[in-house]
Design a protein around this motif. Sequence first.
Motif, PDB file in Angstrom:
ATOM      1  N   VAL A  40       0.845  -1.194   0.000  1.00 15.08           N
ATOM      2  CA  VAL A  40       0.000   0.000   0.000  1.00 15.08           C
ATOM      3  C   VAL A  40       0.883   1.248   0.000  1.00 15.08           C
ATOM      4  CG1 VAL A  40      -0.267   0.028   2.541  1.00 15.08           C
ATOM      5  CG2 VAL A  40      -1.959   1.168   1.101  1.00 15.08           C
ATOM      6  N   GLN A  41       0.577   2.162  -0.906  1.00 11.24           N
ATOM      7  CA  GLN A  41       1.172   3.499  -0.893  1.00 11.24           C
ATOM      8  C   GLN A  41       0.165   4.343  -0.127  1.00 11.24           C
ATOM      9  OE1 GLN A  41       4.221   4.689  -2.572  1.00 11.24           O
ATOM     10  NE2 GLN A  41       3.836   6.323  -1.094  1.00 11.24           N
ATOM     11  N   TYR A  42       0.325   4.361   1.196  1.00 11.23           N
ATOM     12  CA  TYR A  42      -0.667   4.986   2.060  1.00 11.23           C
ATOM     13  C   TYR A  42      -0.480   6.489   2.158  1.00 11.23           C
ATOM     14  CZ  TYR A  42       2.987   5.218   5.558  1.00 11.23           C
ATOM     15  OH  TYR A  42       4.157   5.506   6.210  1.00 11.23           O
ATOM     16  N   ASP A  43       0.706   6.981   1.867  1.00  7.32           N
ATOM     17  CA  ASP A  43       0.996   8.410   1.925  1.00  7.32           C
ATOM     18  C   ASP A  43       1.542   8.811   0.559  1.00  7.32           C
ATOM     19  OD1 ASP A  43       1.560  11.004   2.587  1.00  7.32           O
ATOM     20  OD2 ASP A  43       3.039  10.546   4.133  1.00  7.32           O
ATOM     21  N   LEU A 126      -7.969   7.589   0.896  1.00  8.88           N
ATOM     22  CA  LEU A 126      -8.573   6.462   1.609  1.00  8.88           C
ATOM     23  C   LEU A 126      -7.737   6.054   2.813  1.00  8.88           C
ATOM     24  CD1 LEU A 126     -10.856   4.381   1.691  1.00  8.88           C
ATOM     25  CD2 LEU A 126      -9.509   2.950   0.182  1.00  8.88           C
ATOM     26  N   TRP A 127      -6.427   6.012   2.655  1.00  8.78           N
ATOM     27  CA  TRP A 127      -5.548   5.482   3.712  1.00  8.78           C
ATOM     28  C   TRP A 127      -5.029   6.613   4.583  1.00  8.78           C
ATOM     29  CZ3 TRP A 127      -7.198   0.999   3.230  1.00  8.78           C
ATOM     30  CH2 TRP A 127      -7.411   0.436   1.978  1.00  8.78           C
ATOM     31  N   ASN A 128      -5.075   6.401   5.892  1.00  5.90           N
ATOM     32  CA  ASN A 128      -4.531   7.376   6.830  1.00  5.90           C
ATOM     33  C   ASN A 128      -3.013   7.355   6.785  1.00  5.90           C
ATOM     34  OD1 ASN A 128      -7.105   8.073   7.677  1.00  5.90           O
ATOM     35  ND2 ASN A 128      -7.119   6.531   9.295  1.00  5.90           N
ATOM     36  N   ASN A 129      -2.414   8.513   6.972  1.00  7.20           N
ATOM     37  CA  ASN A 129      -0.955   8.618   6.903  1.00  7.20           C
ATOM     38  C   ASN A 129      -0.239   8.150   8.161  1.00  7.20           C
ATOM     39  OD1 ASN A 129      -1.279   9.652   4.367  1.00  7.20           O
ATOM     40  ND2 ASN A 129      -0.667  11.732   4.879  1.00  7.20           N
ATOM     41  N   ASP A 130      -0.942   7.973   9.257  1.00 11.51           N
ATOM     42  CA  ASP A 130      -0.274   7.538  10.492  1.00 11.51           C
ATOM     43  C   ASP A 130      -0.524   6.058  10.806  1.00 11.51           C
ATOM     44  OD1 ASP A 130      -2.965   7.961  11.024  1.00 11.51           O
ATOM     45  OD2 ASP A 130      -2.629   8.765  13.037  1.00 11.51           O
ATOM     46  N   ARG A 131      -1.752   5.579  10.568  1.00  6.15           N
ATOM     47  CA  ARG A 131      -2.111   4.182  10.841  1.00  6.15           C
ATOM     48  C   ARG A 131      -3.452   3.886  10.191  1.00  6.15           C
ATOM     49  NH1 ARG A 131      -1.565   3.186  16.295  1.00  6.15           N
ATOM     50  NH2 ARG A 131      -0.487   5.139  16.550  1.00  6.15           N
ATOM     51  N   TYR A 149      -1.404  -1.325   9.753  1.00  5.07           N
ATOM     52  CA  TYR A 149      -0.065  -0.735   9.715  1.00  5.07           C
ATOM     53  C   TYR A 149      -0.030   0.531  10.555  1.00  5.07           C
ATOM     54  CZ  TYR A 149      -1.890   2.759   6.439  1.00  5.07           C
ATOM     55  OH  TYR A 149      -2.624   3.764   5.859  1.00  5.07           O
ATOM     56  N   THR A 150       1.150   0.861  11.000  1.00  2.00           N
ATOM     57  CA  THR A 150       1.435   2.176  11.563  1.00  2.00           C
ATOM     58  C   THR A 150       2.681   2.696  10.875  1.00  2.00           C
ATOM     59  OG1 THR A 150       2.843   1.386  13.362  1.00  2.00           O
ATOM     60  CG2 THR A 150       0.474   1.564  13.834  1.00  2.00           C
ATOM     61  N   ASP A 155       6.821   1.413   8.272  1.00  2.00           N
ATOM     62  CA  ASP A 155       7.444   2.146   7.162  1.00  2.00           C
ATOM     63  C   ASP A 155       8.812   2.640   7.598  1.00  2.00           C
ATOM     64  OD1 ASP A 155       8.030   3.517   4.869  1.00  2.00           O
ATOM     65  OD2 ASP A 155       6.417   4.983   5.062  1.00  2.00           O
ATOM     66  N   ARG A 156       9.745   1.709   7.643  1.00  3.37           N
ATOM     67  CA  ARG A 156      11.090   1.998   8.167  1.00  3.37           C
ATOM     68  C   ARG A 156      11.831   3.075   7.372  1.00  3.37           C
ATOM     69  NH1 ARG A 156      10.757  -0.544  12.832  1.00  3.37           N
ATOM     70  NH2 ARG A 156      10.191  -2.716  12.709  1.00  3.37           N
ATOM     71  N   ASP A 157      11.638   3.119   6.056  1.00  7.46           N
ATOM     72  CA  ASP A 157      12.363   4.118   5.264  1.00  7.46           C
ATOM     73  C   ASP A 157      11.577   5.415   5.096  1.00  7.46           C
ATOM     74  OD1 ASP A 157      10.459   3.346   3.431  1.00  7.46           O
ATOM     75  OD2 ASP A 157      11.872   2.556   1.965  1.00  7.46           O
ATOM     76  N   GLY A 158      10.334   5.464   5.589  1.00  7.41           N
ATOM     77  CA  GLY A 158       9.551   6.684   5.587  1.00  7.41           C
ATOM     78  C   GLY A 158       9.071   7.157   4.227  1.00  7.41           C
TER      79      GLY A 158
END
Length: 166
Positions: A40-43, A126-131, A149-150, A155-158
């Motif tokens: 998912v590309q959430y952000d 649709l997807w929240n940027n924090d969780r 996800y959180t 998202d280790r590489d941010g």
Amino acid sequence: MRSTRPVIAAALAAGALTGALVATPAHAAEYASSLKIAGVQYDAPGRDNNSCTTGNTKAEFVTIKNFARTGTVNLKGYVVKDAAGNTFVFRYNHYLEPGDHVKLRGGRGTDSDGGNVAYRNNCNFLWNNDRDTVRLIKPTGAAADTHAYTKSANDRDGNGFITFHG
């Protein structure tokens, strides 16, 4: 004494095998569906802007992949849902061959089997940027795949993208 060691070793091996067999159903339940959320590309990259003409919601997507070795899957009737209950239903035929994927993008566009893309035709994120939680639901209502996800934990590489089923 020598004759009992092979028996003990066999019993221990059988116990380990039994333990492995007992553990299998939980693993098998996760893979009961050949369709999985691959990532998912959430952000979406850039400053969030949900304008249909100048926004970046098309850059937010979820990738769904057919992990089956054989068998085409039609996405018609499948549902993608977030934790808040926002949903997208695949209303048209969209076929995934074994190993094939589709990116369900935000924004407006033309679905394409050949281009491996489907659009939500909604310019809101649709997807929240924090969780959040990403759910893929079969047309029967049964869960096909779910991932929470959180940003801090997953998202280790941010970069705003998380891979689930590599």
